[in-house]
Design a protein around this motif. Structure first.
Motif, mmCIF file in Angstrom:
data_model
loop_
_atom_site.group_PDB
_atom_site.id
_atom_site.type_symbol
_atom_site.label_atom_id
_atom_site.label_comp_id
_atom_site.label_asym_id
_atom_site.label_seq_id
_atom_site.Cartn_x
_atom_site.Cartn_y
_atom_site.Cartn_z
ATOM 1 N N HIS A 1 0.850 -1.197 0.000
ATOM 2 C CA HIS A 1 0.000 0.000 0.000
ATOM 3 C C HIS A 1 0.880 1.240 0.000
ATOM 4 C CE1 HIS A 1 -2.596 -3.243 1.425
ATOM 5 N NE2 HIS A 1 -3.515 -2.602 0.753
ATOM 6 N N PHE B 1 -2.981 12.869 16.205
ATOM 7 C CA PHE B 1 -2.819 11.587 16.917
ATOM 8 C C PHE B 1 -4.190 11.006 17.229
ATOM 9 C CE2 PHE B 1 1.242 13.524 18.785
ATOM 10 C CZ PHE B 1 2.027 12.974 17.792
ATOM 11 N N ARG C 1 -1.855 14.451 10.168
ATOM 12 C CA ARG C 1 -3.058 13.926 10.799
ATOM 13 C C ARG C 1 -2.876 14.038 12.314
ATOM 14 N NH1 ARG C 1 -4.636 8.059 8.787
ATOM 15 N NH2 ARG C 1 -5.829 9.093 7.180
ATOM 16 N N TYR D 1 1.062 14.370 13.238
ATOM 17 C CA TYR D 1 2.258 13.746 12.654
ATOM 18 C C TYR D 1 2.077 13.665 11.143
ATOM 19 C CZ TYR D 1 -0.642 9.586 12.125
ATOM 20 O OH TYR D 1 -1.637 8.731 11.757
ATOM 21 N N ASN E 1 -0.082 17.173 0.009
ATOM 22 C CA ASN E 1 0.227 15.952 -0.755
ATOM 23 C C ASN E 1 -0.739 15.698 -1.900
ATOM 24 O OD1 ASN E 1 -1.518 15.545 1.596
ATOM 25 N ND2 ASN E 1 -1.638 13.416 0.918
ATOM 26 N N GLY E 2 -1.840 16.473 -1.970
ATOM 27 C CA GLY E 2 -2.821 16.226 -3.025
ATOM 28 C C GLY E 2 -3.491 14.890 -2.826
ATOM 29 N N TYR E 3 -4.088 14.353 -3.894
ATOM 30 C CA TYR E 3 -4.717 13.036 -3.751
ATOM 31 C C TYR E 3 -4.248 12.148 -4.898
ATOM 32 C CZ TYR E 3 -8.262 9.486 -2.875
ATOM 33 O OH TYR E 3 -8.909 8.312 -2.637
ATOM 34 N N TYR F 1 9.590 6.045 3.524
ATOM 35 C CA TYR F 1 10.232 5.181 2.539
ATOM 36 C C TYR F 1 10.168 5.859 1.177
ATOM 37 C CZ TYR F 1 9.385 1.510 6.042
ATOM 38 O OH TYR F 1 9.348 0.773 7.194
ATOM 39 N N PHE G 1 -12.867 15.160 -7.246
ATOM 40 C CA PHE G 1 -12.041 14.792 -6.093
ATOM 41 C C PHE G 1 -10.937 13.803 -6.467
ATOM 42 C CE2 PHE G 1 -10.990 11.941 -2.597
ATOM 43 C CZ PHE G 1 -10.602 12.846 -1.633
ATOM 44 N N ARG H 1 -4.669 22.004 0.797
ATOM 45 C CA ARG H 1 -6.077 21.602 0.785
ATOM 46 C C ARG H 1 -6.712 22.218 2.015
ATOM 47 N NH1 ARG H 1 -10.002 18.734 -1.478
ATOM 48 N NH2 ARG H 1 -11.332 17.427 -0.171
ATOM 49 N N LEU I 1 7.715 6.554 9.760
ATOM 50 C CA LEU I 1 8.900 6.147 9.007
ATOM 51 C C LEU I 1 8.635 6.412 7.539
ATOM 52 C CD1 LEU I 1 9.628 2.666 10.666
ATOM 53 C CD2 LEU I 1 10.796 4.827 11.118
ATOM 54 N N ASN J 1 4.951 4.955 6.933
ATOM 55 C CA ASN J 1 4.324 3.965 7.796
ATOM 56 C C ASN J 1 4.493 4.455 9.231
ATOM 57 O OD1 ASN J 1 3.122 1.249 8.149
ATOM 58 N ND2 ASN J 1 4.979 0.984 9.380
ATOM 59 N N ASN K 1 -3.016 20.278 4.070
ATOM 60 C CA ASN K 1 -2.129 19.262 3.508
ATOM 61 C C ASN K 1 -1.693 19.641 2.095
ATOM 62 O OD1 ASN K 1 -2.361 17.782 5.820
ATOM 63 N ND2 ASN K 1 -3.949 16.399 5.011
ATOM 64 N N PHE L 1 1.535 11.803 7.981
ATOM 65 C CA PHE L 1 1.082 10.435 7.719
ATOM 66 C C PHE L 1 1.190 10.062 6.249
ATOM 67 C CE2 PHE L 1 -3.099 10.191 5.588
ATOM 68 C CZ PHE L 1 -3.383 11.535 5.454
ATOM 69 N N ARG L 2 1.425 11.058 5.390
ATOM 70 C CA ARG L 2 1.499 10.709 3.974
ATOM 71 C C ARG L 2 2.385 11.704 3.232
ATOM 72 N NH1 ARG L 2 -4.146 9.354 1.529
ATOM 73 N NH2 ARG L 2 -3.864 7.647 3.003
#
Lengths: 418, 816
Positions: A127, A217, A215, A194, A254-256, A162, A359, A273, A160, A144, A252, A196-197
């Protein structure tokens, strides 16, 4: 006139090096003519992310295209992302399956020619998210986050990050980022949040800029997330990560599934966003691994209407088209429109196209001075006329748009032109 | 009593068989009026399960009696049935010559008296296939293999022994098809006591109700019900009984299955007990070689230190590999104790049922990534009480009451950071990359704790031969709490509980009219469904409990009718307005499964109609050709489907009513028997299931309007041939040889209307099985060998999940 055209061509050429959507500007052909140039239309059926189809066409301007008994089923485990390059390769990432595939298409018949399973270099998870950053590279990345007990603060997250660099069209690993533990920053601790993406990576010079989604906690906590964030890495080594912030906008970055960051004329531009109508949609820019704190473009203010976005496209010369979800839209099934923004003159106008749902929209095509985008209004009792709309990039008239090829009316959503 | 139990346990543990009573036998010969032998005549003891067929020379032997006086029944097609009283008080060995008279054709008075319960049920008017399991119990079969031969029912499995099973019944599947064990919903027994594990020798018969379900099976069974009826003790026997059977089977993939059943009854006191135990184990390490099997190169660098261009790429596809992490183990014991045949209770039994299982998981929903460590475990303890009394207080009033309380637990364990390739080897980790725990994507230590209370009461009053009225009530409370300590704090359940309390009340009026030719039953059901959810959420350092509650009332009704046109034709008709109730997760959502609430979700409703018949097409002294057929209609509204919605940057599941689905179909079975020696069977099934909702909820037109429903087998055919022969080597032995073929036409996994390339399809399959079983002359010992999928073809029930290829198993059974 001649002068402006020359300038325009130079702009397009430079843009071609920085993002994929501009790959076809210089071949001089018009998409209305049947020249054998193949376009791929991606569609999702029945609101099901795992029923994604590709069909090809040589003509975006007239006629119609239907997926009824037509099209290649990408058959992903969870959902699919599609990219193309200038050599007629199609790249499909199987989200949930973890494999990046290369397809070719001849006379409408798609063939899978190669694939690479990236789960192992992503720590074992399938994922993860892909992005084609130029003609040589597709990046795969992920965060992750696992729960850790923070003394006194309860459960917090250890994110973390990657990232891996894949050469195309060979589909071979170029370099792997050493997994990076994103240490809690002051602003994250203050927001109880934190990262998250990461997504929408954009390369400029020897750096790569990742948009960041944050996002809380505790998702139910009543804390407003502030600021806009970016993670910057050295490129192509994927080393020396830095997590930076600006407070010029909130949301955010990061877009979608569509594009949300672009390298234009020496800067990386990024939109937020907005979480609510109180927050403006801001366009900010970065250079040398830092936010340019002296520049901002408040698009909400320029437009005069509150909205948010997660995908926008550069059509050249600082002219961008942005999908906009209006907070005050009457029809909840069709609350997205398209606005044209000029980042140099800081103007924004809403284009006269039907309201729809953009969207999950992924990709447009920019050829010469036209931008092609699929717009599929959700109909009342089926009354909708989805089509590819052709935007005249040079005109700032809200009506400078025409209807091209028509698409299936019904529970199939065209999410991109590749 | 104590001694008896001790003795009984001794029997079980040692499995040494002691034969103490001198055996009573009847040796006989069946002849016609001209003294010619009648082969294959049916010879049995009335009101018992003891019986045989006469051999080619008309002779037979019956043994195994406990009574001193019995009635011997002899019949054969074309002859008038004969009943002969036999008295063993003078001799333990009786010799008989039985002369049968030819039946006068045209007389309409042949009444088959010794019909099995299965035959009776098949006459009830319901569209029901009652599978008499007894003839199959000596074969090395799983219950699923037996069920698979039922017309209209497709058992879909994900692999070998213990794998996930779904039932497709006349176009309905999933929660629309309910499984019961002796009328108690199977969920109550936990996953360790299920169609996967329950030994065939414990089962009397299986009733498969299609679309229309009698009131006694108290659950919301929209598409039908499968009731597994276990063997009951005969309460009317005045003799002491001690009997049972034991079997053991061994087969391919290191599969072991064993079971022991022992019955004990004191004829005088009516004290009754039974112990049954089973054990199943399989490595399930069968070979798979479909295109999903991809062997990749995991050498990151070449010997010269440069990057390997083939790293993570497919180097071989479709190679034969053995599944390496698919073992299944289950075991269980059930002990029943009580009294039978008392004045105040025909049956009063207490039972305790213990079982557990362990299942390794080789992969997710498709064979993409092999897992090497993920597994599930479950265990159940169930206590039950059963009371039955005929003629309670007044004549013709039958009353029964039963209750069950069970506790079960199921856990999923997946915490490893290892990854495996299809050869079962650990893939070398990548330097500098931190492995993420959990082979299936997310680490889990999920534990579901289930508590289930079932109570059922029924009363039936027989006014006279023609009319009877029955009322039923069932109460089913199911409490599930889940927690997963590995789950992210904001998603974690913290032991949130979901409770479903279903109360179903029903009444049935039955009539038998026109000289028993017409049987009608009319029924009405009332469903009360109370959903409750107590959700514990962490908010900062405190925990809040949110309470949700939704009661729901629904009515259903139906009728079943059976008319015997003549002794060759019987017509069955049944109809029901059926309900599939909603459950807690569907309505209130579930944070940890990322399901959002859908508080307006409506139950699924369906009008189910069956019209069928049993036709004796041809019958003479030697051969018999019969046709069983059923036309069915399922008109379903508010079909529930799990949809994905996107909210913020995340996607969630939501259960929605998507609308109208109409299924029509036909199933037919031809049976041809020659002299009870040969039996040929041909079965066909066709389903036309269409989605009939023109617009989706957001107003867009459904392009799949009128399309065939996907992922549903719609054209299948089965054929079998079997041959029986008695007295092959010795008098009294018996051999059966059978061939079974099944054909499933390819079907689309997704809607067929969209796209035309690379469509996921479950391919056409043609699978052949053979079996041979031999019963020794002592009539106690049977040895059977089954070879499955003998041509070793690729078999699939579900998209991209390969089932076992050729396999063989042998089973040894002993009756004592």
């Amino acid at each position: 006139m001649i002068k402006s055209k020359l300038f325009y061509s130079i702009m397009l050429l430079s843009a071609a090096f920085t993002f994929s959507a501009c790959e076809d500007e210089s071949n001089g052909t018009k998409p209305g003519e049947d020249t054998g140039k193949t376009f791929h239309i991606g569609a999702k059926f029945d609101d099901d992310d795992s029923q994604v189809f590709l069909a090809s066409t040589n003509n975006l301007e007239e006629g119609s295209l239907s997926f009824v008994n037509n099209g290649y089923h990408l058959n992903p485990v969870r959902s699919a992302r599609v990219f193309t390059d200038n050599s007629d390769n199609i790249y499909v990432f199987n989200y949930g399956g973890g494999d990046l595939q290369r397809l070719t298409c001849t006379d409408g018949i798609y063939t899978k020619v190669d694939d690479i399973d990236v789960t192992n270099v992503m720590g074992g998870t399938a994922h993860v998210r892909p992005w084609k950053i130029n003609e040589e590279t597709i990046l795969i990345h992920n965060i992750n986050a696992e729960d850790i007990e923070d003394s006194g603060n309860g459960v917090i997250k250890k994110p973390l990050m990657y990232s891996v660099n894949i050469d195309i069209p060979a589909l071979s690993i170029h370099s792997t980022m050493e997994t990076w533990e994103i240490e809690p920053t002051e602003w994250d601790i203050e927001n109880q949040a934190y990262p998250f993406r990461v997504d929408a990576p954009t390369v400029l010079d020897n750096k790569i800029y990742y948009g960041v989604g944050r996002r809380l906690f505790d998702g139910d906590a009543d804390i407003k997330l502030t600021g806009m964030h970016t993670i910057v890495l050295d490129y192509p080594s994927l080393t020396n990560p830095k997590y930076i912030r600006t407070e010029k906008g909130h949301g955010n970055t990061n877009g979608y599934r569509g594009e949300n960051m672009h390298a234009i004329d020496g800067y990386v531009y990024q939109a937020n966003r907005a979480a609510s109508a109180e927050d403006a949609t801001m366009l900010l820019r970065l250079q040398d691994g830092e936010y340019d704190e002296d520049w901002e473009f408040n698009i909400t203010e320029a437009l005069g209407r509150a909205f948010n976005t997660n995908n926008w496209y550069h059509a050249g010369n600082g002219i961008c088209y942005m999908s906009a979800q209006f907070f005050d839209a009457a029809d909840e099934n069709n609350d997205w429109g398209v606005i044209r923004i000029d980042i140099y003159n800081k103007t924004a106008i809403q284009m006269n196209v039907p309201m729809s749902d953009l969207f999950g929209y992924q990709q447009v095509k920019v050829i010469d001075d036209k931008m092609y985008m699929a717009i599929s209004p959700v109909g009342t009792s089926g009354a909708s006329e989805p089509a590819i709309y052709i935007f005249d990039v040079n005109s700032d008239d809200p009506d400078a748009v025409t209807k091209g090829m028509t698409l299936d009316s019904g529970n199939i959503f065209v999410e991109g032109i590749y | 009593m104590k001694n008896s139990i001790f003795l009984f346990i001794f029997y079980i543990s040692s499995q040494i068989i002691i034969a103490n009573n001198p055996e009573k036998t009847i040796n006989g010969k069946v002849i016609d009026e001209d003294n010619n032998p009648i082969p294959f005549a049916n010879v049995y003891i009335e009101n018992s399960t003891i019986g045989t067929n006469s051999s080619v020379d008309g002779s037979f032997i019956l043994s195994d009696f406990t009574h001193k006086k019995v009635i011997l029944v002899v019949k054969s097609i074309g002859y008038t049935e004969k009943k002969i009283p036999v008295d063993f008080s003078k001799s333990n060995s009786i010799l008989l010559n039985i002369k049968l008279e030819e039946e006068k054709i045209g007389l309409n008075e042949v009444v088959v008296k010794a019909e099995t319960k299965a035959t009776q049920i098949n006459k009830s008017g319901f569209a029901v296939t009652s599978v008499d399991v007894k003839p199959l119990e000596t074969r090395p079969l799983e219950l699923n293999d037996v069920l698979e031969q039922t017309p209209g029912l497709k058992v879909r499995r994900d692999g070998g022994l213990g794998s996930q099973t779904t039932f497709n019944l006349n176009g309905m599947s999933g929660r629309a098809v309910r499984i019961f064990i002796d009328g108690v919903p199977m969920e109550s027994f936990g996953s360790s006591y299920s169609v996967n594990s329950i030994p065939v020798s414990l089962i009397e018969r299986v009733d498969v109700y299609k679309g229309v379900v009698p009131v006694e099976l108290g659950n919301d069974a929209l598409g039908g019900a499968i009731n597994i009826v276990t063997k009951q003790l005969n309460p009317n026997d005045k003799k002491n009984i001690f009997n049972g059977n034991a079997s053991y089977q061994y087969g391919s993939f290191n599969t072991h299955r064993g079971d022991v059943i022992a019955n004990w009854r004191n004829g005088k006191s009516g004290l009754t007990s039974r112990l049954s135990m089973f054990y199943n184990y399989s490595d399930n390490d069968y070979k798979v070689w479909s295109d999903e099997i991809k062997i990749r190169d995991y050498n990151e660098f070449l010997p010269d230190g440069s990057r390997n261009p083939n790293y993570l790429k497919v180097v071989e596809q479709g190679v034969k590999v053995r599944r390496f992490h698919d073992a299944y183990k289950s075991k269980g014991a059930k002990f029943d104790m009580g009294v039978t045949g008392k004045r105040w209770a025909d049956q009063l039994l207490y039972s305790i049922n213990l079982s557990d299982d362990y299942k390794e998981l080789q992969h997710g929903p498709r064979m993409i990534k092999p897992y090497g460590e993920r597994f599930t475990e479950s265990k159940t303890i169930a206590h039950s009480i059963k009371y039955l009394k005929k003629d309670l207080f007044i004549d013709n009033l039958t009353f029964s009451l039963d209750g069950q309380y069970s506790l079960s637990q199921r856990s999923v364990v997946d915490t490893t950071t290892n990854n495996y390739n299809w050869y079962g080897e650990i893939i070398p980790p990548v330097a500098g990359v931190t492995p993420v725990p959990g082979e299936a994507g997310t680490a889990t230590l999920n534990v579901d704790d289930n508590e289930n209370y079932v109570a059922r009461a029924s009363a039936q009053y027989q006014f006279n031969q023609q009319h009877s009225l029955g009322v039923n009530y069932s109460y089913n409370r199911y409490v599930r709490s889940s927690d997963d300590e590995m789950q992210a704090a904001e998603l974690r359940n913290y032991g949130s509980t979901n409770t479903i309390t279903k109360q179903i009340a029903g009444a049935t009026y039955q009539q038998i009219l026109l000289d028993e030719k017409l049987r009608n039953s009319f029924f009405v059901k009332y469903y009360n469904n109370l959903l409750e959810q107590h959700r514990i959420e962490q908010s900062g350092s405190t925990y809040d409990t949110l309470n949700f509650r939704r009661p729901d009332d629904n009515w259903g009704y139906g009728a079943a009718s059976s008319y015997e046109l003549n002794d060759r034709v019987r017509i069955n008709f049944s109809i029901e307005k059926a309900i599939r109730l909603v459950n807690t997760n569907e309505v209130f959502g579930n944070v940890s499964d990322e399901i959002v609430a859908s508080t307006d979700l409506e139950p699924e409703k369906s009008m189910n109609v069956n019209l069928g018949g049993i036709f004796a097409l041809h019958r003479d002294g030697l051969t018999e050709l019969s046709l069983t057929t059923n036309l069915f209609l399922r008109d379903t509204y508010d079909r529930i489907r799990r949809n994905i919605i996107v909210s913020g940057d995340d996607s969630y599941s939501v259960f929605q009513n998507i609308g109208h689905v109409n299924s029509k179909g036909i199933e037919a079975q031809l049976d041809y028997k020659i002299a009870q020696k040969w039996h040929f069977m041909l079965q066909g099934y066709y389903l036309d299931s269409r989605f009939l909702e023109k617009y989706s909820s957001n107003g867009s037109e459904n392009l799949n309007y009128k399309s065939r429903e996907p992922n549903m087998p719609y054209l299948t055919a089965n054929a079998s041939a079997s041959y029986n022969l008695g007295d092959l080597f010795r008098q009294g032995d018996f051999i059966n040889i059978a061939w079974y073929s099944s054909y499933i036409h390819e079907f689309d996994f997704d809607w067929s209307i969209i796209g035309n390339q690379n469509k996921p399809v479950v391919p056409t399959q043609f699978i052949n099985d053979v079996s041979i079983s031999y019963r020794f002359a002592n009539r106690r010992t049977t040895l059977a060998v089954d070879a499955r999928n003998i041509f070793n073809t690729m078999a699939f029930d579900n998209f991209a999940v390969q089932k076992p290829g050729a396999s063989i198993a042998a089973k040894f059974s002993y009756r004592f």
